[in-house]
Design a protein around this motif. Structure first.
Motif, PDB file in Angstrom:
ATOM      1  N   ARG A 131      30.115   3.048   5.859  1.00 23.12           N
ATOM      2  CA  ARG A 131      29.168   2.045   5.497  1.00 23.12           C
ATOM      3  C   ARG A 131      28.121   2.240   4.562  1.00 23.12           C
ATOM      4  NH1 ARG A 131      24.554   0.112   9.974  1.00 23.12           N
ATOM      5  NH2 ARG A 131      24.066  -1.747   8.906  1.00 23.12           N
ATOM      6  N   THR A 132      27.755   1.448   3.660  1.00 16.57           N
ATOM      7  CA  THR A 132      26.836   1.632   2.633  1.00 16.57           C
ATOM      8  C   THR A 132      25.484   1.203   3.161  1.00 16.57           C
ATOM      9  OG1 THR A 132      28.501   1.431   0.834  1.00 16.57           O
ATOM     10  CG2 THR A 132      26.319   1.330   0.236  1.00 16.57           C
ATOM     11  N   ILE A 133      24.390   1.868   3.104  1.00 16.08           N
ATOM     12  CA  ILE A 133      22.936   1.261   3.533  1.00 16.08           C
ATOM     13  C   ILE A 133      22.328   1.942   2.326  1.00 16.08           C
ATOM     14  CG2 ILE A 133      21.028   1.619   5.024  1.00 16.08           C
ATOM     15  CD1 ILE A 133      22.647   2.150   7.317  1.00 16.08           C
ATOM     16  N   ARG A 134      22.012   0.846   1.516  1.00 20.03           N
ATOM     17  CA  ARG A 134      21.360   1.330   0.178  1.00 20.03           C
ATOM     18  C   ARG A 134      20.084   2.082   0.176  1.00 20.03           C
ATOM     19  NH1 ARG A 134      24.801  -0.467  -3.069  1.00 20.03           N
ATOM     20  NH2 ARG A 134      25.958  -2.654  -2.626  1.00 20.03           N
ATOM     21  N   ASN A 135      19.971   3.250  -0.579  1.00 14.32           N
ATOM     22  CA  ASN A 135      19.070   4.206  -0.630  1.00 14.32           C
ATOM     23  C   ASN A 135      18.510   4.411   0.669  1.00 14.32           C
ATOM     24  OD1 ASN A 135      19.276   4.209  -3.608  1.00 14.32           O
ATOM     25  ND2 ASN A 135      18.034   2.196  -3.483  1.00 14.32           N
ATOM     26  N   TRP A 136      19.261   4.652   1.797  1.00 16.02           N
ATOM     27  CA  TRP A 136      18.622   4.845   3.124  1.00 16.02           C
ATOM     28  C   TRP A 136      17.930   6.142   3.220  1.00 16.02           C
ATOM     29  CZ3 TRP A 136      19.569   9.719   5.388  1.00 16.02           C
ATOM     30  CH2 TRP A 136      20.539  10.631   4.994  1.00 16.02           C
ATOM     31  N   SER A 137      18.002   7.332   2.271  1.00 14.78           N
ATOM     32  CA  SER A 137      17.368   8.443   2.529  1.00 14.78           C
ATOM     33  C   SER A 137      16.001   8.498   1.716  1.00 14.78           C
ATOM     34  CB  SER A 137      18.139   9.693   1.983  1.00 14.78           C
ATOM     35  OG  SER A 137      18.056   9.693   0.484  1.00 14.78           O
ATOM     36  N   LYS A 138      15.808   7.242   1.165  1.00 13.73           N
ATOM     37  CA  LYS A 138      14.523   7.168   0.286  1.00 13.73           C
ATOM     38  C   LYS A 138      13.339   6.418   1.196  1.00 13.73           C
ATOM     39  CE  LYS A 138      17.107   8.210  -3.984  1.00 13.73           C
ATOM     40  NZ  LYS A 138      18.290   8.068  -3.144  1.00 13.73           N
ATOM     41  N   ASN A 139      13.748   5.485   2.360  1.00  8.78           N
ATOM     42  CA  ASN A 139      12.782   4.646   2.745  1.00  8.78           C
ATOM     43  C   ASN A 139      12.685   4.949   4.121  1.00  8.78           C
ATOM     44  OD1 ASN A 139      14.577   2.681   4.112  1.00  8.78           O
ATOM     45  ND2 ASN A 139      15.278   2.399   1.864  1.00  8.78           N
ATOM     46  N   LYS A 140      11.465   4.698   4.950  1.00  4.94           N
ATOM     47  CA  LYS A 140      11.570   5.035   6.451  1.00  4.94           C
ATOM     48  C   LYS A 140      12.449   4.233   7.163  1.00  4.94           C
ATOM     49  CE  LYS A 140       7.289   7.183   6.896  1.00  4.94           C
ATOM     50  NZ  LYS A 140       5.742   7.007   6.101  1.00  4.94           N
ATOM     51  N   ALA A 141      12.524   2.852   6.729  1.00  9.07           N
ATOM     52  CA  ALA A 141      13.496   1.995   7.726  1.00  9.07           C
ATOM     53  C   ALA A 141      15.052   2.574   7.663  1.00  9.07           C
ATOM     54  CB  ALA A 141      13.349   0.657   7.185  1.00  9.07           C
ATOM     55  N   GLY A 142      15.478   3.047   6.434  1.00  6.70           N
ATOM     56  CA  GLY A 142      16.804   3.631   6.533  1.00  6.70           C
ATOM     57  C   GLY A 142      16.846   4.970   7.276  1.00  6.70           C
ATOM     58  N   LEU A 143      15.818   5.702   7.301  1.00  5.71           N
ATOM     59  CA  LEU A 143      15.876   6.883   8.103  1.00  5.71           C
ATOM     60  C   LEU A 143      16.025   6.689   9.433  1.00  5.71           C
ATOM     61  CD1 LEU A 143      13.475   9.212   5.927  1.00  5.71           C
ATOM     62  CD2 LEU A 143      16.018   9.543   6.215  1.00  5.71           C
ATOM     63  N   ARG A 144      15.054   5.612   9.831  1.00  6.12           N
ATOM     64  CA  ARG A 144      14.913   5.250  11.343  1.00  6.12           C
ATOM     65  C   ARG A 144      16.072   4.856  11.794  1.00  6.12           C
ATOM     66  NH1 ARG A 144      10.495   1.814  11.067  1.00  6.12           N
ATOM     67  NH2 ARG A 144       9.335   3.638  10.617  1.00  6.12           N
ATOM     68  N   GLN A 145      17.012   3.909  11.041  1.00  4.88           N
ATOM     69  CA  GLN A 145      18.102   3.411  11.293  1.00  4.88           C
ATOM     70  C   GLN A 145      19.177   4.215  11.715  1.00  4.88           C
ATOM     71  OE1 GLN A 145      19.342   0.559   8.423  1.00  4.88           O
ATOM     72  NE2 GLN A 145      21.123  -0.207   9.522  1.00  4.88           N
ATOM     73  N   ILE A 146      19.156   5.617  11.071  1.00  8.19           N
ATOM     74  CA  ILE A 146      20.213   6.642  11.150  1.00  8.19           C
ATOM     75  C   ILE A 146      19.735   7.721  12.381  1.00  8.19           C
ATOM     76  CG2 ILE A 146      21.351   8.480  10.126  1.00  8.19           C
ATOM     77  CD1 ILE A 146      21.438   6.774   7.752  1.00  8.19           C
ATOM     78  N   GLY A 147      18.586   7.331  12.697  1.00  8.87           N
ATOM     79  CA  GLY A 147      17.995   8.551  13.655  1.00  8.87           C
ATOM     80  C   GLY A 147      17.182   9.412  13.624  1.00  8.87           C
ATOM     81  N   TYR A 148      16.481   9.480  12.355  1.00  9.56           N
ATOM     82  CA  TYR A 148      15.237  10.373  12.075  1.00  9.56           C
ATOM     83  C   TYR A 148      14.191   9.419  12.124  1.00  9.56           C
ATOM     84  CZ  TYR A 148      19.006  12.954   9.566  1.00  9.56           C
ATOM     85  OH  TYR A 148      20.141  13.561   9.386  1.00  9.56           O
ATOM     86  N   GLU A 149      13.359  10.108  13.194  1.00 10.47           N
ATOM     87  CA  GLU A 149      12.096   9.285  13.712  1.00 10.47           C
ATOM     88  C   GLU A 149      10.853   9.831  12.742  1.00 10.47           C
ATOM     89  OE1 GLU A 149      11.754   6.617  15.010  1.00 10.47           O
ATOM     90  OE2 GLU A 149      13.907   6.473  15.706  1.00 10.47           O
TER      91      GLU A 149
END
Length: 305
Positions: A287-305
């Motif tokens: 699955r593509t989540i654009r720029n997930w590692s560069k924003n807090k929402a993306g990180l949260r979505q994957i499980g990095y609180e």
């Protein structure tokens, strides 16, 4: 005659720190004798802290050592890396002592890493000199002399090979730790080797397969989300999502006619089976989540609180 009750019972938390790629996860896997930590030739493979519980017993001590594997200490500008460094710092703060892993080397930069650690942390620590097999006897002596200048800072200096520590090296290290952690009843049941959630451990195993199969940016810009784990008789079902930042990465992982994801799945499944010690059925999606590692929402979505 049972003299067990006269042993000194110690139990404590040990954070394992050092620069990326110093051999932290390799050493832990060899101490716990299980491939739980992600081991990769690439730097910064470990993202979250994981713990490993190692028992140690000799005629004096009956100890339970809880190692905390941490992401490598490095300078960073990226959000995900910032998260990793905070995890490492938190682990150092939470532990009774630290294990600083340095690489035996002729390169003065290595000593510099250790000096930087000393400037920042006044934590009781044991200095482990890893990869001693890469130096000649004379070079190793020179290297040891350089670290001896700092002996007022460390509890002891232990040279070893993390990839295949001898029984003697392992024993020396564990004894040194057993002596320096608090006298305290054991925290965990002796059958537990890690309190890290199993889903996190399987996630790491799949990530390790990605590190092995792909070079360049994919390993660093991808992550895994475990969607479901179901235990059936004789087989464990794992459904997981590989998350990437761009559609081009997604098509690289899937490959022509799905060939790449198929071979990746086989490799990842084998790794999960080693951990589970039984058959695993692994279902992978991308699955593509654009720029997930560069924003807090993306990180949260994957499980990095």
């Amino acid at each position: 005659m049972n003299t067990h009750h006269t042993k000194i019972i110690t139990s404590g938390f040990v954070s394992v720190v050092g620069r990326p790629n110093a051999g932290k996860s390799t050493l832990l896997n060899n101490l716990v004798q299980s491939p739980l930590a992600l081991v990769s030739k690439k730097a910064n493979a470990t993202r979250k802290r994981m713990d490993f519980i190692v028992p140690f017993e000799n005629e004096t001590f009956h100890s339970q050592i809880i190692f905390i594997d941490t992401p490598g200490l490095h300078v960073s500008t990226k959000l995900l890396n910032e998260y990793m460094i905070n995890e490492a710092l938190k682990a150092i703060g939470d532990s009774d002592i630290s294990l600083f892993i340095a690489v035996a080397s002729k390169n003065p930069r290595e000593i510099q890493h250790y000096r930087e650690f000393l400037q920042k942390y006044k934590k009781k620590h044991i200095l482990v000199l890893n990869k001693i097999d890469l130096l000649s006897k004379d070079e190793l002596l020179v290297c040891l002399q350089q670290y001896k200048k700092y002996q007022s800072h460390y509890l002891s200096l232990i040279p070893l090979q993390a990839c295949s520590p001898s029984a003697l090296q392992k024993n020396a290290l564990l004894l040194e730790i057993a002596k320096n952690i608090p006298q305290h009843p054991h925290f965990y049941d002796s059958s537990i080797i890690s309190t890290t959630m199993m889903r996190d451990i399987y996630k790491e195993a799949i990530r390790e397969a990605i590190f092995e199969r792909f070079s360049d940016e994919i390993p660093y810009q991808s992550d895994i989300k475990i969607l479901k784990i179901t235990q059936k008789p004789h087989i464990l079902y794992i459904k997981a999502q590989i998350i990437v930042e761009k559609d081009s990465q997604k098509s690289m992982i899937i490959g022509k006619d799905g060939a790449t994801i198929k071979s990746l799945g086989i490799l990842a499944r084998k790794k999960c089976e080693i951990i589970h010690e039984n058959k695993v059925f692994l279902e992978l999606y991308v699955r593509t989540i654009r720029n997930w590692s560069k924003n807090k929402a993306g990180l949260r979505q994957i499980g990095y609180e």
